[in-house]
Write a protein that holds these residues in place. Structure first.
Motif, PDB file in Angstrom:
ATOM      1  N   GLU A  21     -50.434 -11.462 -25.267  1.00  0.00           N
ATOM      2  CA  GLU A  21     -49.650 -10.313 -25.704  1.00  0.00           C
ATOM      3  C   GLU A  21     -48.278 -10.329 -25.052  1.00  0.00           C
ATOM      4  OE1 GLU A  21     -53.792  -7.872 -25.360  1.00  0.00           O
ATOM      5  OE2 GLU A  21     -52.546  -8.639 -23.744  1.00  0.00           O
ATOM      6  N   SER A  22     -47.365  -9.626 -25.687  1.00  0.00           N
ATOM      7  CA  SER A  22     -46.043  -9.422 -25.121  1.00  0.00           C
ATOM      8  C   SER A  22     -45.474  -8.125 -25.666  1.00  0.00           C
ATOM      9  CB  SER A  22     -45.110 -10.589 -25.467  1.00  0.00           C
ATOM     10  OG  SER A  22     -44.979 -10.709 -26.872  1.00  0.00           O
ATOM     11  N   GLY A  23     -44.483  -7.596 -24.961  1.00  0.00           N
ATOM     12  CA  GLY A  23     -43.737  -6.463 -25.499  1.00  0.00           C
ATOM     13  C   GLY A  23     -43.974  -5.124 -24.843  1.00  0.00           C
ATOM     14  N   GLY A  24     -44.865  -5.045 -23.874  1.00  0.00           N
ATOM     15  CA  GLY A  24     -45.061  -3.763 -23.211  1.00  0.00           C
ATOM     16  C   GLY A  24     -43.880  -3.405 -22.330  1.00  0.00           C
ATOM     17  N   GLY A  25     -43.934  -2.212 -21.751  1.00  0.00           N
ATOM     18  CA  GLY A  25     -42.866  -1.804 -20.848  1.00  0.00           C
ATOM     19  C   GLY A  25     -42.787  -0.304 -20.692  1.00  0.00           C
ATOM     20  N   LEU A  26     -41.650   0.115 -20.165  1.00  0.00           N
ATOM     21  CA  LEU A  26     -41.381   1.535 -19.898  1.00  0.00           C
ATOM     22  C   LEU A  26     -40.351   2.034 -20.901  1.00  0.00           C
ATOM     23  CD1 LEU A  26     -41.526   4.086 -18.083  1.00  0.00           C
ATOM     24  CD2 LEU A  26     -39.715   3.021 -16.694  1.00  0.00           C
ATOM     25  N   VAL A  27     -40.645   3.182 -21.504  1.00  0.00           N
ATOM     26  CA  VAL A  27     -39.733   3.755 -22.489  1.00  0.00           C
ATOM     27  C   VAL A  27     -39.775   5.269 -22.371  1.00  0.00           C
ATOM     28  CG1 VAL A  27     -41.490   3.829 -24.316  1.00  0.00           C
ATOM     29  CG2 VAL A  27     -39.063   3.647 -24.930  1.00  0.00           C
ATOM     30  N   GLN A  28     -38.694   5.902 -22.737  1.00  0.00           N
ATOM     31  CA  GLN A  28     -38.662   7.358 -22.727  1.00  0.00           C
ATOM     32  C   GLN A  28     -39.362   7.920 -23.966  1.00  0.00           C
ATOM     33  OE1 GLN A  28     -34.526   8.494 -22.304  1.00  0.00           O
ATOM     34  NE2 GLN A  28     -34.768   8.709 -20.077  1.00  0.00           N
ATOM     35  N   ALA A  29     -39.835   9.124 -23.849  1.00  0.00           N
ATOM     36  CA  ALA A  29     -40.459   9.786 -24.992  1.00  0.00           C
ATOM     37  C   ALA A  29     -39.492   9.801 -26.177  1.00  0.00           C
ATOM     38  CB  ALA A  29     -40.868  11.205 -24.614  1.00  0.00           C
ATOM     39  N   GLY A  30     -40.042   9.530 -27.347  1.00  0.00           N
ATOM     40  CA  GLY A  30     -39.215   9.430 -28.544  1.00  0.00           C
ATOM     41  C   GLY A  30     -38.729   8.030 -28.845  1.00  0.00           C
ATOM     42  N   GLY A  31     -38.887   7.140 -27.889  1.00  0.00           N
ATOM     43  CA  GLY A  31     -38.430   5.773 -28.065  1.00  0.00           C
ATOM     44  C   GLY A  31     -39.434   4.904 -28.798  1.00  0.00           C
ATOM     45  N   SER A  32     -39.115   3.618 -28.857  1.00  0.00           N
ATOM     46  CA  SER A  32     -39.935   2.669 -29.595  1.00  0.00           C
ATOM     47  C   SER A  32     -40.212   1.428 -28.758  1.00  0.00           C
ATOM     48  CB  SER A  32     -39.217   2.236 -30.890  1.00  0.00           C
ATOM     49  OG  SER A  32     -38.992   3.322 -31.750  1.00  0.00           O
ATOM     50  N   LEU A  33     -41.343   0.819 -29.039  1.00  0.00           N
ATOM     51  CA  LEU A  33     -41.703  -0.475 -28.479  1.00  0.00           C
ATOM     52  C   LEU A  33     -42.427  -1.266 -29.559  1.00  0.00           C
ATOM     53  CD1 LEU A  33     -43.127   0.269 -24.902  1.00  0.00           C
ATOM     54  CD2 LEU A  33     -41.037  -0.991 -25.430  1.00  0.00           C
ATOM     55  N   ARG A  34     -42.346  -2.575 -29.427  1.00  0.00           N
ATOM     56  CA  ARG A  34     -43.078  -3.446 -30.342  1.00  0.00           C
ATOM     57  C   ARG A  34     -43.927  -4.396 -29.519  1.00  0.00           C
ATOM     58  NH1 ARG A  34     -42.752  -4.872 -35.669  1.00  0.00           N
ATOM     59  NH2 ARG A  34     -43.466  -6.974 -36.241  1.00  0.00           N
ATOM     60  N   LEU A  35     -45.227  -4.368 -29.774  1.00  0.00           N
ATOM     61  CA  LEU A  35     -46.156  -5.280 -29.118  1.00  0.00           C
ATOM     62  C   LEU A  35     -46.488  -6.427 -30.068  1.00  0.00           C
ATOM     63  CD1 LEU A  35     -48.715  -2.751 -27.566  1.00  0.00           C
ATOM     64  CD2 LEU A  35     -46.553  -3.560 -26.624  1.00  0.00           C
ATOM     65  N   SER A  36     -46.632  -7.601 -29.503  1.00  0.00           N
ATOM     66  CA  SER A  36     -47.028  -8.758 -30.290  1.00  0.00           C
ATOM     67  C   SER A  36     -48.156  -9.488 -29.594  1.00  0.00           C
ATOM     68  CB  SER A  36     -45.839  -9.709 -30.493  1.00  0.00           C
ATOM     69  OG  SER A  36     -44.846  -9.111 -31.273  1.00  0.00           O
ATOM     70  N   CYS A  37     -48.952 -10.171 -30.387  1.00  0.00           N
ATOM     71  CA  CYS A  37     -50.089 -10.919 -29.852  1.00  0.00           C
ATOM     72  C   CYS A  37     -50.265 -12.169 -30.701  1.00  0.00           C
ATOM     73  CB  CYS A  37     -51.341 -10.049 -29.904  1.00  0.00           C
ATOM     74  SG  CYS A  37     -52.875 -10.866 -29.455  1.00  0.00           S
ATOM     75  N   VAL A  38     -50.359 -13.308 -30.052  1.00  0.00           N
ATOM     76  CA  VAL A  38     -50.548 -14.563 -30.779  1.00  0.00           C
ATOM     77  C   VAL A  38     -51.845 -15.217 -30.331  1.00  0.00           C
ATOM     78  CG1 VAL A  38     -49.118 -15.795 -29.103  1.00  0.00           C
ATOM     79  CG2 VAL A  38     -49.537 -16.796 -31.350  1.00  0.00           C
ATOM     80  N   ALA A  39     -52.597 -15.683 -31.302  1.00  0.00           N
ATOM     81  CA  ALA A  39     -53.851 -16.386 -31.031  1.00  0.00           C
ATOM     82  C   ALA A  39     -53.610 -17.887 -31.100  1.00  0.00           C
ATOM     83  CB  ALA A  39     -54.917 -15.984 -32.036  1.00  0.00           C
ATOM     84  N   SER A  40     -54.134 -18.604 -30.134  1.00  0.00           N
ATOM     85  CA  SER A  40     -53.963 -20.052 -30.118  1.00  0.00           C
ATOM     86  C   SER A  40     -55.284 -20.726 -29.792  1.00  0.00           C
ATOM     87  CB  SER A  40     -52.901 -20.451 -29.097  1.00  0.00           C
ATOM     88  OG  SER A  40     -53.301 -20.099 -27.789  1.00  0.00           O
ATOM     89  N   GLY A  41     -55.363 -22.005 -30.108  1.00  0.00           N
ATOM     90  CA  GLY A  41     -56.577 -22.774 -29.857  1.00  0.00           C
ATOM     91  C   GLY A  41     -57.178 -23.269 -31.155  1.00  0.00           C
ATOM     92  N   SER A  42     -58.356 -23.816 -31.027  1.00  0.00           N
ATOM     93  CA  SER A  42     -59.052 -24.381 -32.182  1.00  0.00           C
ATOM     94  C   SER A  42     -59.792 -23.265 -32.912  1.00  0.00           C
ATOM     95  CB  SER A  42     -60.033 -25.458 -31.717  1.00  0.00           C
ATOM     96  OG  SER A  42     -60.691 -26.042 -32.825  1.00  0.00           O
ATOM     97  N   ILE A  43     -59.139 -22.723 -33.915  1.00  0.00           N
ATOM     98  CA  ILE A  43     -59.652 -21.563 -34.648  1.00  0.00           C
ATOM     99  C   ILE A  43     -59.875 -21.951 -36.103  1.00  0.00           C
ATOM    100  CG2 ILE A  43     -59.135 -19.213 -35.421  1.00  0.00           C
ATOM    101  CD1 ILE A  43     -57.372 -18.944 -32.883  1.00  0.00           C
TER     102      ILE A  43
END
Length: 121
Positions: free
Chosen positions: A6-28
């Motif tokens: 995962e990536s994209g977490g953090g600290l933000v003020q109320a009313g703000g925005s964040l975008r989280l991403s997650c990538v799967a890797s390996g033999s799938i």
């Protein structure tokens, strides 16, 4: 070995925005549902949003209209766009994927390591 990162977490003020991403890797072999859970201290884990391989989405009532989940099947990624964030959205967010390692295997659930989202008032 399968990994969800995962990536994209953090600290933000109320009313703000964040975008989280997650990538799967390996033999799938294939990925069914992908989604996000969250857990705040001393709270039960909550399913935030899920998206099927066909693009059908479902959201927790607490985030409907504010969060949007999406996925890119070719890139094996799932993202969570979080808008109008509230202090009560503060939690550790973890992505998951129900996936199969081969045609002979049933689906199993794999988890990311979690990313912290903190919303200040």
């Amino acid at each position: 070995q399968v990994q969800l990162v995962e990536s994209g977490g953090g600290l933000v003020q109320a009313g703000g925005s964040l975008r989280l991403s997650c990538v799967a890797s390996g033999s799938i072999y294939s990925i069914n549902d992908m989604g996000w859970y969250r857990q705040a201290p001393e709270e039960q884990r909550e399913l935030v949003a899920v998206v099927t391989s066909g693009g059908v989405t479902n959201y927790a009532d607490s985030v409907k209209g504010r969060f949007t989940i999406s996925r890119d099947n070719a890139k094996r990624t799932v993202s969570l766009q979080m808008n109008s964030l509230k202090p009560e959205d503060t939690a550790t967010y973890s992505c998951y994927a129900d996936l199969r390692l081969s045609v002979r295997r049933v689906a199993d659930t794999y988890w990311g390591q979690g990313t912290q989202v903190t919303v200040s008032s």
